[in-house]
Design an enzyme around this catalytic site. Structure first.
Site, short mmCIF file in Angstrom:
data_model
loop_
_atom_site.label_atom_id
_atom_site.label_comp_id
_atom_site.label_asym_id
_atom_site.label_seq_id
_atom_site.Cartn_x
_atom_site.Cartn_y
_atom_site.Cartn_z
N GLU A 1 63.60 -56.53 6.35
CA GLU A 1 62.35 -56.21 7.04
C GLU A 1 61.17 -56.31 6.08
O GLU A 1 60.76 -55.31 5.49
CB GLU A 1 62.41 -54.80 7.65
CG GLU A 1 63.39 -54.67 8.78
CD GLU A 1 63.32 -53.32 9.49
OE1 GLU A 1 62.63 -52.40 8.99
OE2 GLU A 1 63.95 -53.19 10.56
N GLU B 1 68.96 -56.40 14.08
CA GLU B 1 69.02 -54.93 14.04
C GLU B 1 68.24 -54.37 15.22
O GLU B 1 67.12 -54.79 15.47
CB GLU B 1 68.42 -54.41 12.72
CG GLU B 1 68.65 -52.93 12.48
CD GLU B 1 67.93 -52.43 11.22
OE1 GLU B 1 68.22 -52.94 10.11
OE2 GLU B 1 67.07 -51.53 11.36
C1 IDC Z 1 67.32 -45.91 7.71
C2 IDC Z 1 68.54 -45.04 7.80
C3 IDC Z 1 68.34 -43.77 7.03
C4 IDC Z 1 67.91 -44.10 5.63
C5 IDC Z 1 66.74 -45.02 5.61
C6 IDC Z 1 66.48 -45.43 4.18
O1 IDC Z 1 68.86 -44.75 9.15
O2 IDC Z 1 69.53 -43.04 6.99
O3 IDC Z 1 67.55 -42.92 4.98
O4 IDC Z 1 67.00 -46.19 6.39
O5 IDC Z 1 65.59 -46.46 4.07
C7 IDC Z 1 65.09 -49.93 9.83
C8 IDC Z 1 65.75 -50.32 8.56
C9 IDC Z 1 66.90 -49.40 8.26
C10 IDC Z 1 66.61 -47.97 8.71
C11 IDC Z 1 66.51 -48.00 10.24
C12 IDC Z 1 66.36 -46.62 10.85
O6 IDC Z 1 66.16 -51.67 8.53
O7 IDC Z 1 67.15 -49.45 6.88
O8 IDC Z 1 67.65 -47.13 8.34
N1 IDC Z 1 65.40 -48.85 10.58
O9 IDC Z 1 65.18 -46.01 10.40
N2 IDC Z 1 64.09 -50.55 10.43
C13 IDC Z 1 63.72 -49.85 11.51
C14 IDC Z 1 64.55 -48.76 11.63
#
Ligand code: IDC
Length: 358
Positions: free
Chosen positions: A183, A275
């Site tokens: 991202e 995702e």
């Molecule tokens: C989130 C995880 C969380 C972690 C965080 C760290 O759910 O446990 O602490 O990342 O960066 C994304 C990202 C993905 C995110 C997810 C949910 O690609 O890494 O995971 N998310 O927030 N983009 C939108 C949402």
């Protein structure tokens, strides 16, 4: 196409013993793996990877070896640095044989305690997970999970090192996909594009054929979250072939504006949803299943492949397993260990595939 659970378990057991599954007659000319050559494990018979073979972008779609558009549906791991224990022979047997998933996204964070802290260890774990997905007939989507900082150039040298080794080792496989920038955020599309063109040249030198997926600006929103839109990409596409652009959404946070962008963009450029969540963008909070279903209906109609976040037992609502499941070693199959988002998404991944072979 589905295979009996017994075949699956036998295959998985062989894989656990380090024995390659029997090459499937249906896949044509099996390659003999040789020492020091790219591994050429043939996926087990009648699995998504065996039926469809090597994928290739054809126009706006992802096509199988018959040149027919296919939609892949599957799950993303959580970060390997945190939830590797959720990716076991048992859990991946369930993902392939009970959930009937077509694809496993292997989420390799670069920062936050990920790849940069121990490149050797994390690269080896990705190799292993690719083999585990392959033995079960799933596609393996290798996710270079850059996130913070959001400019993919920050990790360009690391990405070159990592993907060179992955591509060299696995180029004989027909079930891979590369997701080269999870991202991008806080950067313009043109900067993402320049990263992609440099990295793609390096990957193509090792592996000319595996489809490459490119994260779009604004956290893979096609620019929407930056107040931009898909025209940035449409007007200035990455100069490479066999590529797709990624789009991510979280249904409880992202409504009609995102849905419309996905619909418009997928009429102009090849899109893969690497995702999404049914909850908020934090990966937590209440699910919005009716909004999520609208996205799924659109993606089914247009054969847009998708991967859901995430196959772990993290405490947040977007992790499919209840807390403690992974340390307890399951149970993995069925719904007993699943949170509501897990029950919902398993049903939708289990929906029979429609893979044209004629
Ligand atoms: C989130 C995880 C969380 C972690 C965080 C760290 O759910 O446990 O602490 O990342 O960066 C994304 C990202 C993905 C995110 C997810 C949910 O690609 O890494 O995971 N998310 O927030 N983009 C939108 C949402």
């Amino acid at each position: 196409m589905r295979r009996p659970l017994l075949t699956l378990l036998a295959t998985a057991t062989l894989a656990g013993l380090g024995v390659s599954p029997t090459p499937a007659a249906a896949t044509g000319s099996p390659t003999t793996p040789a020492a020091n050559s790219p591994t050429a494990t043939t996926p087990a018979a009648a699995t998504p990877a065996a039926v469809n073979g090597r994928l290739k972008v054809c126009g706006l779609k992802l096509c199988n070896r018959y040149g027919k558009p296919v939609q892949l549906r599957g799950m993303s791991s959580h970060g390997l640095q945190w939830y590797s224990q959720c990716l076991t022979d048992g859990s991946l047997n369930a993902l392939a044989g009970d959930w009937n998933a077509d694809v496993l996204r292997i989420s390799l964070y670069v920062q936050e305690g990920g790849y940069e802290t121990n490149p050797r260890k994390f690269t080896d774990r990705v190799h292993q997970l690719i083999e585990m997905a392959t033995a079960r007939g799933m596609y393996a989507l290798v996710d270079w999970h850059q996130l913070t900082p959001g400019d993919p150039h920050h990790n360009l040298e690391r990405a070159k090192t990592f993907f060179t080794e992955i591509a060299r080792r696995h180029r004989g496989k027909t079930n891979l996909l590369y997701d080269i920038a999870n991202e991008p955020n806080g950067v313009s599309w043109s900067r993402v594009k320049s990263y992609a063109e440099q990295l793609i040249a390096v990957i193509r030198a090792e592996d000319p054929d595996t489809p490459i997926l490119i994260g779009t600006h604004g956290w893979a929103s096609l620019g929407i979250s930056d107040g931009r839109d898909e025209r940035d990409v449409v007007d200035n596409p990455v100069r490479a072939s066999n590529i797709m652009y990624t789009f991510h959404f979280y249904a409880a946070s992202h409504g009609q504006e995102y849905l419309s962008a996905l619909d418009r963009a997928s009429d102009r450029i090849p899109v893969f949803v690497t995702e999404f969540g049914t909850q908020e963008a934090s990966g937590d909070g209440p699910n919005n299943f009716s909004r999520a279903q609208q996205y799924l209906d659109l993606m089914a109609r247009k054969k847009i492949s998708w991967v859901n976040w995430n196959f772990s037992d993290d405490h947040r609502s977007g992790a499919v397993f209840k807390s403690g499941t992974c340390d307890a070693g399951g149970p993995w199959a069925g719904t007993a260990s699943l949170k509501p988002a897990g029950v919902w998404i398993r049903d939708r991944i289990r929906t029979p595939d429609d893979f044209p072979t004629g």
